[in-house]
Design a protein around this motif. Structure first.
Motif, PDB file in Angstrom:
ATOM      1  N   ASP A 127     -53.107  -4.802   8.869  1.00 14.08           N
ATOM      2  CA  ASP A 127     -52.039  -4.554   9.840  1.00 14.08           C
ATOM      3  C   ASP A 127     -50.631  -4.815   9.293  1.00 14.08           C
ATOM      4  N   ALA A 128     -50.497  -5.001   7.974  1.00 10.02           N
ATOM      5  CA  ALA A 128     -49.178  -5.338   7.404  1.00 10.02           C
ATOM      6  C   ALA A 128     -48.157  -4.234   7.671  1.00 10.02           C
ATOM      7  N   LYS A 129     -48.589  -2.979   7.549  1.00  8.46           N
ATOM      8  CA  LYS A 129     -47.660  -1.859   7.745  1.00  8.46           C
ATOM      9  C   LYS A 129     -47.112  -1.839   9.167  1.00  8.46           C
ATOM     10  N   GLU A 130     -47.961  -2.038  10.117  1.00  8.17           N
ATOM     11  CA  GLU A 130     -47.517  -2.009  11.526  1.00  8.17           C
ATOM     12  C   GLU A 130     -46.686  -3.236  11.859  1.00  8.17           C
ATOM     13  N   ALA A 131     -47.081  -4.369  11.291  1.00  9.19           N
ATOM     14  CA  ALA A 131     -46.415  -5.634  11.631  1.00  9.19           C
ATOM     15  C   ALA A 131     -45.091  -5.831  10.884  1.00  9.19           C
ATOM     16  N   GLY A 132     -44.822  -5.002   9.877  1.00  7.43           N
ATOM     17  CA  GLY A 132     -43.569  -5.138   9.122  1.00  7.43           C
ATOM     18  C   GLY A 132     -43.624  -6.235   8.092  1.00  7.43           C
ATOM     19  N   ARG A 133     -44.851  -6.653   7.706  1.00  6.30           N
ATOM     20  CA  ARG A 133     -44.974  -7.680   6.664  1.00  6.30           C
ATOM     21  C   ARG A 133     -44.998  -6.992   5.297  1.00  6.30           C
ATOM     22  N   CYS A 134     -44.945  -7.806   4.246  1.00 10.17           N
ATOM     23  CA  CYS A 134     -44.960  -7.252   2.884  1.00 10.17           C
ATOM     24  C   CYS A 134     -46.287  -6.526   2.649  1.00 10.17           C
ATOM     25  N   ILE A 135     -46.191  -5.276   2.179  1.00  7.35           N
ATOM     26  CA  ILE A 135     -47.420  -4.495   1.978  1.00  7.35           C
ATOM     27  C   ILE A 135     -47.901  -4.588   0.535  1.00  7.35           C
ATOM     28  N   GLU A 136     -47.253  -5.453  -0.239  1.00  4.02           N
ATOM     29  CA  GLU A 136     -47.644  -5.690  -1.640  1.00  4.02           C
ATOM     30  C   GLU A 136     -47.605  -4.407  -2.485  1.00  4.02           C
ATOM     31  N   CYS A 137     -46.532  -3.626  -2.280  1.00  2.00           N
ATOM     32  CA  CYS A 137     -46.403  -2.390  -3.066  1.00  2.00           C
ATOM     33  C   CYS A 137     -45.863  -2.684  -4.468  1.00  2.00           C
ATOM     34  N   SER A 138     -45.315  -3.876  -4.672  1.00  2.00           N
ATOM     35  CA  SER A 138     -44.759  -4.331  -5.954  1.00  2.00           C
ATOM     36  C   SER A 138     -43.512  -3.585  -6.406  1.00  2.00           C
ATOM     37  N   LYS A 139     -42.939  -2.784  -5.528  1.00  2.00           N
ATOM     38  CA  LYS A 139     -41.778  -2.006  -5.960  1.00  2.00           C
ATOM     39  C   LYS A 139     -40.590  -2.919  -6.285  1.00  2.00           C
ATOM     40  N   CYS A 140     -40.437  -4.004  -5.508  1.00  2.00           N
ATOM     41  CA  CYS A 140     -39.314  -4.916  -5.774  1.00  2.00           C
ATOM     42  C   CYS A 140     -39.466  -5.581  -7.140  1.00  2.00           C
ATOM     43  N   VAL A 141     -40.679  -5.720  -7.605  1.00  2.00           N
ATOM     44  CA  VAL A 141     -40.929  -6.322  -8.929  1.00  2.00           C
ATOM     45  C   VAL A 141     -40.706  -5.272 -10.024  1.00  2.00           C
ATOM     46  N   ASN A 142     -41.194  -4.063  -9.790  1.00  2.00           N
ATOM     47  CA  ASN A 142     -41.095  -3.016 -10.810  1.00  2.00           C
ATOM     48  C   ASN A 142     -39.648  -2.621 -11.115  1.00  2.00           C
TER      49      ASN A 142
END
Ligand code: SF4
Ligand code: SF4
Length: 444
Positions: free
Chosen positions: A235-250
């Protein structure tokens, strides 16, 4: 293999666009224009900004400053130092992300060249991890050639502030200047090709003492764990939590994960903000990484006004007022008097005692007209003065003789105080010196 991946942990940065990256690009453009165009600009016939070390002069915005303006330069340095403290306490690493030459050159030259020649970050990483092929070798050679050209360009840009833009770029500067360009080009090349983000992590002194200048209300870039955690899950996408896409790291040029909390390596480039804004925006949520402060991230109120910033602001005001007052009373010419070497006094045949001085006058004004100087002597009654009347062109200086004679009597002291007044249209200077009579013994 060329060993690009086993001697250190190389950072392969994903390219990112966004609001803050566009802002940074405008800032970089403005700073590059300032660097390369300023040495060509002239105000009233003199360089707009030039450090003439050989003649110990500074040309700045239509005026020339010399050693006699040391107090003014000291005030300027203090003002710059306290501005840095003030700015850092308020805005943290805004300088690093938007204006530091290291950041500007890496983002203006190095990363675009790298992307253009070697491809996107995943391609670069894959090629560097593979065997040495012709495709890898020619790309490295082409990239390093362009890095060398950029290093030369940047070195010429900086050296122009010392040697003068027109002189340096047209081959009229001296061998010392070109040797310094060669040395500095080699240093910049090593930085562009190898050192890169390590400069901020290991060498930059500003980065080292940042933590002493900031507090929990200083602007920084941070991840909001209250909204972002726990990461992942269905439910991370709906809840607005981090979806662990790692884009901020990349996208991070420093190779750090902002979700681990504030780290000294962070240069405040806001690439992670743009990355997360894009990712979370598509899901209809606010970014989890944004500008803020340690206080605001912890849910506390963060005000700009605090004792540290108030003290810096007060000191800056005092320094600015003092500098403006000094500038206002500044006389834009130099005058000094010294006794002619080897002669204290001379007895003339007509009974007069003669003292000979050298007067050094320098017109420091950058205005195009010559400055006329009138010299007079005060403090010696009945003195017979042969004083120079001279006009000096801007930036010209001259050594002139000044002859003073008095008829000394038996009661005249051995040494008399004397003033030399040098007057010009732009102000006047009064120099103090002494007149030597030699005393009674010398005249008897
Ligand atoms: S953490 Fe974010 S702001 Fe800091 S250097 Fe990395 S991308 Fe830039
Ligand atoms: S970009 Fe945003 S959503 Fe993606 S990993 Fe980073 S914090 Fe999480």
């Amino acid at each position: 293999m060329l060993g690009f991946h086993d001697t250190r942990k190389w950072v392969y940065t994903q390219h990112i666009d966004g609001k803050y990256q566009r802002l940074r690009r405008w800032a970089f453009l403005a700073l590059n224009v300032l660097l390369f165009a300023t040495p060509w600009v002239r105000i009233a016939g003199s360089p707009a900004l030039r450090f003439d070390l050989a003649d110990r002069r500074l040309f700045a915005f239509g005026a020339m400053y010399t050693a006699s303006d040391t107090l003014l330069l000291l005030l300027l340095l203090l003002f710059l130092a306290f501005s840095l403290f003030f700015f850092t306490a308020l805005f943290g690493r805004l300088w690093c992300g938007y204006a530091c030459p290291q950041t500007v050159f890496l983002d203006t030259f190095v990363r675009p060249i790298e992307r253009w020649i070697e491809g996107e970050w995943t391609t670069r990483r894959r090629r560097d991890a593979g065997p040495l092929t012709f495709a890898l070798a020619w790309r490295k050679a082409a990239k390093w050639t362009l890095f060398a050209a950029a290093a030369f360009l940047v070195s010429m840009g900086f050296m122009s502030f010392w040697a003068g833009g027109p002189e340096l770029w047209t081959g009229r500067a001296g061998p010392v200047e070109y040797s310094l360009v060669a040395i500095s080009s080699a240093v910049f090349f090593a930085d562009f090709a190898w050192f890169k983000e390590q400069f901020c992590n290991y060498l930059c002194p500003y980065a080292r003492f940042q933590s002493a200048l900031t507090d929990d209300r200083t602007l920084l870039i941070g991840y909001d764990p209250r909204r972002g955690e726990p990461r992942g899950g269905k439910d991370a996408k709906e809840a607005g939590r981090c979806i662990e896409c790692s884009k901020c790291v990349n996208v991070c040029p420093q190779g750090i994960d902002i979700r681990d909390g504030f780290q000294l390596e962070c240069i405040g480039c806001a690439a992670c903000v743009d990355a997360c804004t894009g990712v979370m925006g598509k899901l209809g949520h606010e970014t989890l990484v944004d500008y803020g402060s340690l206080a605001s991230l912890a849910g506390r109120k963060a005000s700009l006004l605090r004792p540290r910033t108030a003290v810096y602001a007060a000191l800056l005001t005092i320094l600015a007022v003092t500098a403006v007052a000094l500038m206002h009373s500044r006389v834009p010419f130099e005058a000094s008097v010294s006794r002619a070497p080897g002669s204290l006094f001379t007895m003339d045949g007509d009974g007069y005692v003669r003292n000979t001085y050298f007067l050094r006058l320098a017109n420091n004004a950058a205005r195009p007209d010559s400055l006329h100087f009138a010299v007079s002597v005060e403090g010696l009654a009945g003195a017979d003065v042969t004083a120079p009347q001279v006009s000096l062109a801007p930036m010209q200086d001259q050594l002139l003789p000044l002859i003073v004679r008095i008829r000394a009597g038996a009661s005249t002291p051995r040494t008399l105080p004397m003033r030399v007044r040098v007057a010009a249209l732009t102000g006047q200077r009064v120099l103090t010196t002494t007149f030597e009579t030699g005393g009674l013994d010398a005249r008897d």
